[in-house]
Design a protein around this motif. Structure first.
Motif, PDB file in Angstrom:
ATOM      1  N   UNK A  51       0.817  -1.209   0.000  1.00  0.00           N
ATOM      2  CA  UNK A  51       0.000   0.000   0.000  1.00  0.00           C
ATOM      3  C   UNK A  51       0.852   1.261   0.000  1.00  0.00           C
ATOM      4  N   UNK A  52       2.084   1.159   0.513  1.00  0.00           N
ATOM      5  CA  UNK A  52       2.954   2.322   0.628  1.00  0.00           C
ATOM      6  C   UNK A  52       3.896   2.492  -0.560  1.00  0.00           C
ATOM      7  N   UNK A  53       3.879   1.515  -1.479  1.00  0.00           N
ATOM      8  CA  UNK A  53       4.745   1.611  -2.650  1.00  0.00           C
ATOM      9  C   UNK A  53       3.933   1.498  -3.919  1.00  0.00           C
ATOM     10  N   UNK A  54       4.611   1.147  -5.012  1.00  0.00           N
ATOM     11  CA  UNK A  54       3.904   0.872  -6.262  1.00  0.00           C
ATOM     12  C   UNK A  54       4.371  -0.466  -6.809  1.00  0.00           C
ATOM     13  N   UNK A  55       3.423  -1.244  -7.321  1.00  0.00           N
ATOM     14  CA  UNK A  55       3.725  -2.526  -7.949  1.00  0.00           C
ATOM     15  C   UNK A  55       3.835  -2.322  -9.444  1.00  0.00           C
ATOM     16  N   UNK A  56       4.920  -2.801 -10.026  1.00  0.00           N
ATOM     17  CA  UNK A  56       5.099  -2.684 -11.468  1.00  0.00           C
ATOM     18  C   UNK A  56       5.381  -4.063 -12.054  1.00  0.00           C
ATOM     19  N   UNK A  57       5.056  -4.219 -13.330  1.00  0.00           N
ATOM     20  CA  UNK A  57       5.294  -5.482 -14.028  1.00  0.00           C
ATOM     21  C   UNK A  57       6.646  -5.449 -14.745  1.00  0.00           C
ATOM     22  N   UNK A  58       6.870  -6.418 -15.607  1.00  0.00           N
ATOM     23  CA  UNK A  58       8.158  -6.522 -16.296  1.00  0.00           C
ATOM     24  C   UNK A  58       8.401  -5.379 -17.265  1.00  0.00           C
ATOM     25  N   UNK A  59       7.373  -4.582 -17.564  1.00  0.00           N
ATOM     26  CA  UNK A  59       7.523  -3.405 -18.435  1.00  0.00           C
ATOM     27  C   UNK A  59       7.634  -2.112 -17.640  1.00  0.00           C
ATOM     28  N   UNK A  60       7.775  -2.265 -16.325  1.00  0.00           N
ATOM     29  CA  UNK A  60       7.924  -1.082 -15.481  1.00  0.00           C
ATOM     30  C   UNK A  60       6.641  -0.294 -15.302  1.00  0.00           C
ATOM     31  N   UNK A  61       5.500  -0.923 -15.583  1.00  0.00           N
ATOM     32  CA  UNK A  61       4.205  -0.242 -15.507  1.00  0.00           C
ATOM     33  C   UNK A  61       3.392  -0.729 -14.318  1.00  0.00           C
ATOM     34  N   UNK A  62       2.681   0.189 -13.681  1.00  0.00           N
ATOM     35  CA  UNK A  62       1.730  -0.210 -12.650  1.00  0.00           C
ATOM     36  C   UNK A  62       0.562  -0.944 -13.306  1.00  0.00           C
ATOM     37  N   UNK A  63      -0.021  -1.890 -12.557  1.00  0.00           N
ATOM     38  CA  UNK A  63      -1.121  -2.659 -13.140  1.00  0.00           C
ATOM     39  C   UNK A  63      -2.284  -2.889 -12.179  1.00  0.00           C
ATOM     40  N   UNK A  64      -2.160  -2.456 -10.922  1.00  0.00           N
ATOM     41  CA  UNK A  64      -3.238  -2.639  -9.951  1.00  0.00           C
ATOM     42  C   UNK A  64      -3.046  -1.616  -8.831  1.00  0.00           C
ATOM     43  N   UNK A  65      -4.164  -1.156  -8.258  1.00  0.00           N
ATOM     44  CA  UNK A  65      -4.033  -0.267  -7.105  1.00  0.00           C
ATOM     45  C   UNK A  65      -3.556  -1.078  -5.906  1.00  0.00           C
TER      46      UNK A  65
ATOM     47  N   UNK B 261      -5.819   4.475  -6.206  1.00  0.00           N
ATOM     48  CA  UNK B 261      -5.399   4.212  -4.830  1.00  0.00           C
ATOM     49  C   UNK B 261      -5.908   5.331  -3.929  1.00  0.00           C
ATOM     50  N   UNK B 262      -6.311   4.978  -2.714  1.00  0.00           N
ATOM     51  CA  UNK B 262      -6.891   5.959  -1.803  1.00  0.00           C
ATOM     52  C   UNK B 262      -5.855   6.995  -1.384  1.00  0.00           C
ATOM     53  N   UNK B 263      -6.352   8.184  -1.084  1.00  0.00           N
ATOM     54  CA  UNK B 263      -5.487   9.324  -0.773  1.00  0.00           C
ATOM     55  C   UNK B 263      -4.539   9.043   0.389  1.00  0.00           C
ATOM     56  N   UNK B 264      -4.996   8.283   1.397  1.00  0.00           N
ATOM     57  CA  UNK B 264      -4.157   8.047   2.570  1.00  0.00           C
ATOM     58  C   UNK B 264      -2.867   7.311   2.238  1.00  0.00           C
ATOM     59  N   UNK B 265      -2.841   6.600   1.093  1.00  0.00           N
ATOM     60  CA  UNK B 265      -1.651   5.859   0.706  1.00  0.00           C
ATOM     61  C   UNK B 265      -0.877   6.534  -0.419  1.00  0.00           C
ATOM     62  N   UNK B 266      -1.366   7.661  -0.895  1.00  0.00           N
ATOM     63  CA  UNK B 266      -0.708   8.360  -2.001  1.00  0.00           C
ATOM     64  C   UNK B 266       0.314   9.356  -1.464  1.00  0.00           C
ATOM     65  N   UNK B 267       1.566   8.969  -1.546  1.00  0.00           N
ATOM     66  CA  UNK B 267       2.666   9.825  -1.112  1.00  0.00           C
ATOM     67  C   UNK B 267       3.797   9.661  -2.109  1.00  0.00           C
ATOM     68  N   UNK B 268       4.367  10.754  -2.592  1.00  0.00           N
ATOM     69  CA  UNK B 268       5.446  10.643  -3.590  1.00  0.00           C
ATOM     70  C   UNK B 268       6.579   9.744  -3.108  1.00  0.00           C
ATOM     71  N   UNK B 269       7.127   8.969  -4.038  1.00  0.00           N
ATOM     72  CA  UNK B 269       8.242   8.082  -3.733  1.00  0.00           C
ATOM     73  C   UNK B 269       9.527   8.887  -3.767  1.00  0.00           C
ATOM     74  N   UNK B 270      10.268   8.841  -2.648  1.00  0.00           N
ATOM     75  CA  UNK B 270      11.485   9.634  -2.538  1.00  0.00           C
ATOM     76  C   UNK B 270      12.747   8.820  -2.702  1.00  0.00           C
ATOM     77  N   UNK B 271      13.802   9.248  -2.032  1.00  0.00           N
ATOM     78  CA  UNK B 271      15.121   8.609  -2.145  1.00  0.00           C
ATOM     79  C   UNK B 271      15.675   8.414  -0.730  1.00  0.00           C
ATOM     80  N   UNK B 272      16.452   7.341  -0.508  1.00  0.00           N
ATOM     81  CA  UNK B 272      16.800   6.272  -1.452  1.00  0.00           C
ATOM     82  C   UNK B 272      15.574   5.437  -1.818  1.00  0.00           C
ATOM     83  N   UNK B 273      15.681   4.796  -2.984  1.00  0.00           N
ATOM     84  CA  UNK B 273      14.574   4.029  -3.534  1.00  0.00           C
ATOM     85  C   UNK B 273      15.016   2.584  -3.718  1.00  0.00           C
ATOM     86  N   UNK B 274      14.074   1.653  -3.518  1.00  0.00           N
ATOM     87  CA  UNK B 274      14.410   0.229  -3.595  1.00  0.00           C
ATOM     88  C   UNK B 274      13.318  -0.521  -4.331  1.00  0.00           C
TER      89      UNK B 274
END
Length: 494
Positions: A300-314, A402-415
Motif C-alpha cells: 500500500x505504501x509503494x507501487x507494484x510494477x510489471x516486467x515493463x515497469x508499468x503499474x497494473x493494480x491499485x 489508490x486511496x489518498x491516505x496511501x498516495x505519497x510521492x516516492x522519494x530517495x533512497x529508492x528500492x
C-alpha cells in the motif's frame, strides 16, 4: 466388485450386502460437511460422515477463518457499519465475476444475516472489534475487517464500502496452523457430535452407487478394504477443490501448475470426478484464487510494477486481487518499488504476515539508477514513478484509484523488492449446483439423491475472489445440502 480404481458408478444390484447404512451420508468433514451434518441431523436424519483423514477439520480448520457475511449482521451494526443485501449483492456481482451466478449470490446475500446468527447460535464466537489496516487477515482477535477490496477502487464506486470479513475469535492463533478457521470448525464439530452425527475416519470415497438414475450410496476404502455405504435419503459431496489433482489442473487451470495453495493435499477433485461419471455439469473450472506473497502494509505504501515497469493494480486493494492480476494477467512478474521511509514504516506496522517482509533486491539513489539495475527498458520505470509522484503530491491516483491516505510521492533512497513468481492458489470451479445444493446433470436437471457444497462446487465465485467466500459459501450451502439430503426422510420412512 468391479475394479476399485474406477470412478464409474456402481449399480446397487451389484452390492451383495451393505457394510454401513445411514439416512444421509456425507463425504468430507470440513466446513461444508459439518454444516450439512448439523442441519441433516436437526431435520431428524441419521447422519454418517466419511472423512479421508484421521480427524475433522479439512482445509477450513487451517484457514484464517474469514466468513464472508453482510447485509447488516449484528456485528456490522455493533461496529457502526451500514450494509444491506442489495449493497452486498452489488459488490459480489462486480467482484466475483464475470459469469457470477446471480441467483446464488442473491440467495446468499438475502440469507447472510440469518447465517451469521446461526453460526453464533452454534457456538462460533465473534469479538466486537474492527481491524482497519491493510492485511491478509487481522494479526489480533478482531471480529471484522475488509476482506475483498470493498473499500478500494474500483469497487468503492460500485457499492457503498462495508467490511464483511467476519473472523471467529481466537486467542494465541497461529496463521496456517491454528487460526480462526479452527475456531469456526471446533464448535460446529462439537455441535454435530452432540446431535448424534457419526463419523468414520480414514475413509477414502471412490465411487457412487446408483439405483436407476438415483444415487443411493458410496463405495469407500478404509484400511485397504472396500466398503459399501448405503444412503437412504441422500449423499452429500463435500471433499474440497481439485488444487492437488495434477491432470485436472493441467486441463482446467494451467496457471496453477506447480503452485497449489490449498491447505491440504486431499483436495484432489475426487468428488468432482465421481459426479462427472454420472453426467454432472461443471462451472468455472478455470477460476482460481491467487495468494500473493507480498506484505500488504508495504504494498500500500509503494507501487507494484510489471516486467515493463508499468503499474497494473491499485496497491491498497485486496491482496488476493493483486495475486490474480499478477499471475493471470501479468505473467507472474511483479516488483514492489518503495522508498526507504515507506519501507521502514511498513515493516514497523502490525501484520499477520511478517514473513512477507522481504528485503529489497535492488537499492539506488535515483529512479534512473534503479531502473538500470533492474534491467527494465530505459524510461519505463522513470516515467511510471514520475506520473505517480506528480499526482501523489496532491493525494491522488487517477491512473488506478489508490486511496489518498496511501498516495505519497516516492522519494530517495529508492528500492525494489523482487516479487516475481510469488503466487500460489486454489481452484474455485466445480460441480454446478442449485440454490438447494442439488448436483445438476448436464441436462440442467438435478441428479436424484446427490447433493454437494464447498470447494468441490462452483459457488458464489465465478472468477474473482474475496477472503471468506469459501468458508461462507461452504457453510451456507453445506446447510442447504444437509437439509435437502434429509428431505426424503419422511418419504423413505413411509
Amino acid at each position: 466388485m468391479a475394479d476399485d480404481r474406477s470412478i464409474r458408478p456402481l449399480s446397487a444390484d451389484d452390492v451383495a450386502a451393505w457394510d454401513r447404512e445411514a439416512d444421509v451420508v456425507i463425504a468430507g468433514y470440513g466446513i461444508a460437511g459439518v454444516t450439512a451434518a448439523i442441519e441433516a441431523a436437526r431435520a431428524g436424519a441419521d447422519v454418517l460422515v466419511l472423512e479421508r483423514t484421521s480427524g475433522w477439520g479439512g482445509a477450513a480448520a487451517l484457514a484464517g477463518g474469514f466468513i464472508y457475511l453482510g447485509g447488516g449482521t449484528p456485528l456490522q451494526q455493533a461496529l457502526g457499519f451500514e450494509d444491506s443485501p442489495a449493497n452486498m449483492k452489488a459488490f459480489m456481482m462486480a467482484a466475483l465475476g464475470p459469469g457470477a451466478d446471480e441467483a446464488k449470490i442473491t440467495d446468499y446475500c438475502d440469507g447472510s444475516v440469518e447465517h451469521f446468527n446461526w453460526l453464533v447460535d452454534n457456538g462460533v464466537p465473534f469479538k466486537e472489534s474492527f481491524y482497519d489496516q491493510p492485511g491478509w487477515e487481522t494479526p489480533f482477535d478482531d471480529g471484522l475487517m475488509y476482506s475483498g477490496g470493498e473499500n478500494s477502487a474500483p469497487y468503492n464506486t460500485i457499492a457503498t464500502p462495508a467490511p464483511r470479513g467476519h473472523v471467529p475469535q481466537m486467542e494465541n492463533k497461529r496463521t496456517g496452523q491454528k487460526g480462526g478457521g479452527y475456531m469456526l470448525m471446533k464448535p460446529l464439530a462439537d455441535t454435530a457430535e452432540k446431535l448424534g452425527v457419526r463419523a468414520e475416519y480414514d475413509m477414502r470415497v471412490q465411487r457412487l452407487i446408483i439405483d436407476g438414475d438415483r444415487v443411493v450410496g458410496i463405495v469407500a476404502k478404509q484400511y485397504g478394504r472396500n466398503l459399501t455405504i448405503r444412503a437412504r435419503t441422500g449423499v452429500v459431496l463435500a471433499t474440497g477443490s481439485f488444487a492437488y489433482n495434477k491432470q485436472m489442473i493441467e486441463s482446467f487451470a494451467p496457471r496453477l501448475i506447480d503452485r497449489p495453495g490449498a491447505a491440504i493435499e486431499e483436495h484432489d477433485g475426487s468428488a468432482i470426478r465421481m459426479a462427472q461419471a454420472l453426467g454432472a455439469d461443471l462451472a468455472h473450472m478455470d477460476a482460481t484464487e491467487v495468494a500473493f506473497f507480498g506484505e500488504p502494509q508495504l504494498m500500500a505504501r509503494g507501487i507494484l510494477v510489471n516486467a515493463r515497469g508499468q503499474r497494473y493494480v491499485n496497491e491498497d486493494t485486496y491482496p488476493g486481487r493483486i495475486g490474480q492480476e499478477t499471475l493471470l494477467r501479468n505473467d507472474n512478474q511483479a516488483y514492489l518499488v518503495i522508498d526507504e521511509d515507506a519501507y521502514e514504516t511498513g515493516c514497523a506496522a502490525d501484520s499477520s504476515t511478517p514473513f512477507f517482509r522481504f528485503r529489497p533486491k535492488w537499492v539506488a539513489e535515483t529512479v534512473e539508477e534503479l531502473e538500470a539495475d533492474m534491467n527494465l527498458p530505459a524510461g519505463t520505470l522513470t516515467s511510471t514513478v514520475a506520473v505517480y509522484n506528480r499526482h501523489a503530491a496532491n493525494g491522488e491516483d487517477p491512473v488506478l484509484g489508490k486511496k489518498a491516505q496511501w498516495c505519497k510521492p516516492i522519494g530517495s533512497p529508492i528500492a525494489a523488492l523482487d516479487l516475481r513468481n510469488c503466487t500460489a492458489g486454489f481452484t474455485l470451479g466445480g460441480l454446478r449446483t442449485s440454490v438447494n445444493s442439488e448436483v445438476l446433470h448436464v441436462s440442467g436437471e438435478p441428479i436424484p439423491g446427490l447433493f454437494a457444497a464447498g470447494r468441490c462446487t462452483a459457488g458464489v465465485c465465478a472468477g474473482g475472489y474475496a477472503s471468506g467466500t469459501s468458508l461462507g459459501d461452504g457453510s451456507f450451502y453445506g446447510r442447504r445440502a444437509g437439509l435437502s439430503a434429509a428431505k426424503g426422510l419422511s418419504a423413505a420412512e413411509g
